[in-house]
Design an enzyme around this catalytic site. Structure first.
Site, short mmCIF file in Angstrom:
data_model
loop_
_atom_site.label_atom_id
_atom_site.label_comp_id
_atom_site.label_asym_id
_atom_site.label_seq_id
_atom_site.Cartn_x
_atom_site.Cartn_y
_atom_site.Cartn_z
N ASP A 275 -29.38 0.65 8.03
CA ASP A 275 -29.63 1.80 7.21
C ASP A 275 -30.42 2.58 8.07
O ASP A 275 -30.81 2.23 9.19
CB ASP A 275 -30.92 1.47 5.97
CG ASP A 275 -32.38 0.37 6.15
OD1 ASP A 275 -32.42 0.67 7.05
OD2 ASP A 275 -33.34 0.49 5.38
N CYS B 95 -31.85 -3.42 8.82
CA CYS B 95 -33.13 -2.41 7.57
C CYS B 95 -34.57 -2.93 8.38
O CYS B 95 -34.80 -2.77 9.30
CB CYS B 95 -32.86 -3.05 6.74
SG CYS B 95 -33.50 -4.58 5.22
N THR C 91 -37.21 -4.57 7.22
CA THR C 91 -37.72 -6.14 7.47
C THR C 91 -37.02 -6.95 7.57
O THR C 91 -37.10 -7.89 7.83
CB THR C 91 -38.70 -6.35 5.87
OG1 THR C 91 -37.59 -5.86 4.36
CG2 THR C 91 -39.68 -5.41 5.34
N HIS D 86 -27.55 -24.91 12.04
CA HIS D 86 -28.39 -25.34 11.62
C HIS D 86 -27.17 -24.89 10.30
O HIS D 86 -26.54 -25.46 9.43
CB HIS D 86 -28.94 -26.10 10.80
CG HIS D 86 -29.86 -27.08 11.68
ND1 HIS D 86 -30.92 -28.23 11.86
CD2 HIS D 86 -29.67 -27.56 13.00
CE1 HIS D 86 -31.15 -28.55 11.87
NE2 HIS D 86 -30.41 -29.04 13.39
N HIS E 236 -24.44 -31.03 9.27
CA HIS E 236 -25.29 -29.92 8.56
C HIS E 236 -23.07 -29.37 7.64
O HIS E 236 -23.68 -28.31 6.83
CB HIS E 236 -25.37 -28.88 9.54
CG HIS E 236 -26.16 -29.59 10.02
ND1 HIS E 236 -27.16 -29.45 9.44
CD2 HIS E 236 -26.83 -29.55 11.53
CE1 HIS E 236 -28.62 -30.48 10.46
NE2 HIS E 236 -28.03 -29.93 12.11
C1 RB5 Z 1 -36.76 1.04 3.50
O1 RB5 Z 1 -37.65 2.54 3.78
C2 RB5 Z 1 -36.54 -0.40 3.56
O2 RB5 Z 1 -37.09 -0.73 2.09
C3 RB5 Z 1 -35.47 -1.17 3.78
O3 RB5 Z 1 -35.46 -0.58 5.27
C4 RB5 Z 1 -35.86 -2.66 3.79
O4 RB5 Z 1 -36.46 -2.86 4.57
C5 RB5 Z 1 -34.84 -3.18 2.71
O5 RB5 Z 1 -35.48 -4.44 2.17
#
Ligand code: RB5
Length: 152
Positions: free
Chosen positions: A8, A65, A67, A98, A133
């Site tokens: 994203d 993304c 996180t 694993h 595994h």
């Molecule tokens: C976008 O702001 C953020 O929510 C997305 O990149 C991600 O971290 C979602 O899990």
């Protein structure tokens, strides 16, 4: 090996870096976007990359993304996807040894460029151990099939 990559807006800078790295590593890569810093919804890109892996059009996927959490949740909804959120080297190694992870997820707002590159190198150079595994992965597959067929 052919790989699909997607992110994203929060992962776009890191995606560019990783596309260059994959080129250096001589790994063919299909970029599913996003291509601009405009805000987009990560499920749209997570689904595209995961479908390409699940359909066998590519062997592996990489998703980024902010996180890495959202992309992991999306990718693991797609049949046959074993997505692993790897924001450190140990997890990257273990997810291959694993879990035979076929989608690597990285948090673009958490991991710096150089660490992310090392995570990718580690992830692609580590082979699945198999053995006990593999039995565990079969159990995961059975759970998936049960839910798809019977909804429980
Ligand atoms: C976008 O702001 C953020 O929510 C997305 O990149 C991600 O971290 C979602 O899990």
């Amino acid at each position: 090996m052919k790989v699909a990559i997607g992110s994203d807006h929060a992962g776009i800078d890191l995606k560019k870096e990783l596309v260059s790295l994959l080129n250096e590593m001589k790994i063919e890569c299909i970029d599913f976007g996003t291509d601009s810093p405009q805000s987009v919804d990560y499920p749209d890109f997570g689904e595209k990359v995961s479908k390409a892996v699940s359909a066998g059009n590519v062997e592996r996927g990489i998703l980024i993304c902010g996180t890495g959490i959202g992309m992991s949740i999306v990718a693991n909804k797609v049949p046959d996807i074993r997505a692993s959120l790897c924001n450190d080297l140990f997890t990257a190694k273990m997810s291959r040894l694993h879990n035979d992870a076929n989608v690597l997820v990285i948090g673009g707002r958490i991991v710096g460029r150089d660490l992310a590159k090392e995570i990718v190198r580690t992830w692609f150079s580590t082979e699945f151990e198999g053995g006990r595994h593999a039995n565990r992965l079969n159990k995961i597959k059975l759970i998936e099939e049960r839910f798809i067929k019977h909804g429980l």
